[in-house]
Design an enzyme around this catalytic site. Sequence first.
Site, short mmCIF file in Angstrom:
data_model
loop_
_atom_site.label_atom_id
_atom_site.label_comp_id
_atom_site.label_asym_id
_atom_site.label_seq_id
_atom_site.Cartn_x
_atom_site.Cartn_y
_atom_site.Cartn_z
N PRO A 88 0.82 -1.22 0.00
CA PRO A 88 0.00 0.00 0.00
C PRO A 88 0.86 1.27 0.00
O PRO A 88 0.35 2.36 -0.26
CB PRO A 88 -0.82 -0.12 1.29
CG PRO A 88 -0.09 -1.09 2.15
CD PRO A 88 0.65 -2.01 1.22
N GLU A 115 1.76 -7.99 8.66
CA GLU A 115 2.09 -6.56 8.67
C GLU A 115 2.98 -6.18 7.49
O GLU A 115 3.32 -5.01 7.31
CB GLU A 115 2.79 -6.18 9.98
CG GLU A 115 1.86 -6.20 11.19
CD GLU A 115 0.60 -5.38 10.98
OE1 GLU A 115 0.69 -4.27 10.44
OE2 GLU A 115 -0.48 -5.88 11.37
N ARG A 153 -3.93 -8.04 -20.64
CA ARG A 153 -4.84 -7.61 -21.70
C ARG A 153 -4.18 -6.62 -22.66
O ARG A 153 -4.74 -6.33 -23.73
CB ARG A 153 -6.17 -7.12 -21.15
CG ARG A 153 -6.16 -5.87 -20.33
CD ARG A 153 -7.39 -5.81 -19.43
NE ARG A 153 -8.67 -5.93 -20.14
CZ ARG A 153 -9.15 -5.04 -20.98
NH1 ARG A 153 -8.47 -3.96 -21.24
NH2 ARG A 153 -10.32 -5.22 -21.56
N ASP A 168 -10.11 0.96 -24.85
CA ASP A 168 -10.41 0.94 -23.42
C ASP A 168 -10.18 2.30 -22.76
O ASP A 168 -9.44 3.13 -23.27
CB ASP A 168 -9.51 -0.07 -22.71
CG ASP A 168 -10.01 -1.49 -22.90
OD1 ASP A 168 -11.21 -1.65 -23.15
OD2 ASP A 168 -9.19 -2.41 -22.78
N1 SAH Z 1 1.30 -2.82 7.61
C1 SAH Z 1 1.28 -2.54 6.20
C2 SAH Z 1 0.13 -3.22 5.49
C3 SAH Z 1 0.27 -4.70 5.40
S1 SAH Z 1 -1.03 -5.41 4.50
C4 SAH Z 1 1.11 -1.05 6.00
O1 SAH Z 1 0.31 -0.45 6.72
O2 SAH Z 1 1.75 -0.45 5.12
C5 SAH Z 1 -0.36 -6.97 4.06
C6 SAH Z 1 0.14 -7.09 2.63
O3 SAH Z 1 -0.95 -6.85 1.74
C7 SAH Z 1 1.20 -6.11 2.22
O4 SAH Z 1 2.48 -6.56 2.55
C8 SAH Z 1 1.02 -6.02 0.73
O5 SAH Z 1 1.72 -7.05 0.04
C9 SAH Z 1 -0.46 -6.27 0.55
N2 SAH Z 1 -1.24 -5.04 0.32
C10 SAH Z 1 -2.11 -4.47 1.18
N3 SAH Z 1 -2.68 -3.38 0.65
C11 SAH Z 1 -2.18 -3.24 -0.60
C12 SAH Z 1 -2.40 -2.30 -1.64
N4 SAH Z 1 -3.22 -1.27 -1.52
N5 SAH Z 1 -1.72 -2.47 -2.80
C13 SAH Z 1 -0.86 -3.49 -2.94
N6 SAH Z 1 -0.62 -4.42 -1.98
C14 SAH Z 1 -1.27 -4.30 -0.83
#
Ligand code: SAH
Length: 262
Positions: A88, A115, A153, A168
């Site tokens: 994220p 996490e 795609r 698209d």
């Molecule tokens: N503690 C982290 C979130 C971990 S979520 C933080 O707050 O930054 C667990 C896993 O989900 C992450 O390691 C990632 O691989 C995936 N993930 C969660 N949200 C995501 C998003 N918006 N985009 C891409 N991967 C995501």
Amino acid sequence: MKFIALTIFPELLQAFWDNGIMRRATAEGIIASTAINIRDHAQGRHRVTDDRPYGGGCGMVMKPEPLAAAIEAARQMAPTAPTILLSPQGQQFNQAMAQQLARHQGLILVCGRYEGIDERVTEQYIDLEVSIGDFVLTGGELAAMAVMDAVTRLLPGALGNEDSADQDSFKDQRLDCGHHTRPPQFQGRDVPEVLLSGNHDLIARWRRADGLMRTLVRRPDLLRVKPLNAEEAAILEKWRHEIDVLLQGRRDGGPGSSSGSG
Ligand code: SAH
């Protein structure tokens, strides 16, 4: 295109690869996909892939050694592929990034859980961190699927019809037009007449105008990224004229005017 996904839930990805366009693109040799189970690279009888965080607190962290071993195995299989962490905190994924990623021969996609992964693996191995939006998932698998789907795609031949990806949304910073299929009338709503005309020029023009209107109403920011071409400017001029006529009618006290009600 070779996709290698690193995950502790390989079945999630397998189901995705086994269906729809992904399945067909695989059958036609356009993509080849492998899930590496991070657990297979973990040591010890219990093959542990996570551990408690240094500094305390809740949640678990993905251990560095199994991840590093899994990434190295992936790199043996796809030496030129960038190693991407789904996170994220990464760069926001969009169509332009999909187009860039589609130029590679392979992508190694690291799916976090808990996490997240030990920061030293990110520092040591990750070429690019990608987020699919400002929300937090429980794992990177869904995000990796979004990336693979959007990239696939765009690969020549993947959609069967060469130009379907061309029309698209986000191609050239415009949204796609509305789509209709049979029946011609559904719950009192007609298909736009021009689509039944058989006139391909008119239909193409209607589609460009409809996509432009959607872009103007829903995503005007896209119009600022890519300036109007001559045809689009002419369409907007025509709409402006129609809007001016409506507003003038209102000022003159015609139907719809609020002058009567104050
Ligand atoms: N503690 C982290 C979130 C971990 S979520 C933080 O707050 O930054 C667990 C896993 O989900 C992450 O390691 C990632 O691989 C995936 N993930 C969660 N949200 C995501 C998003 N918006 N985009 C891409 N991967 C995501």
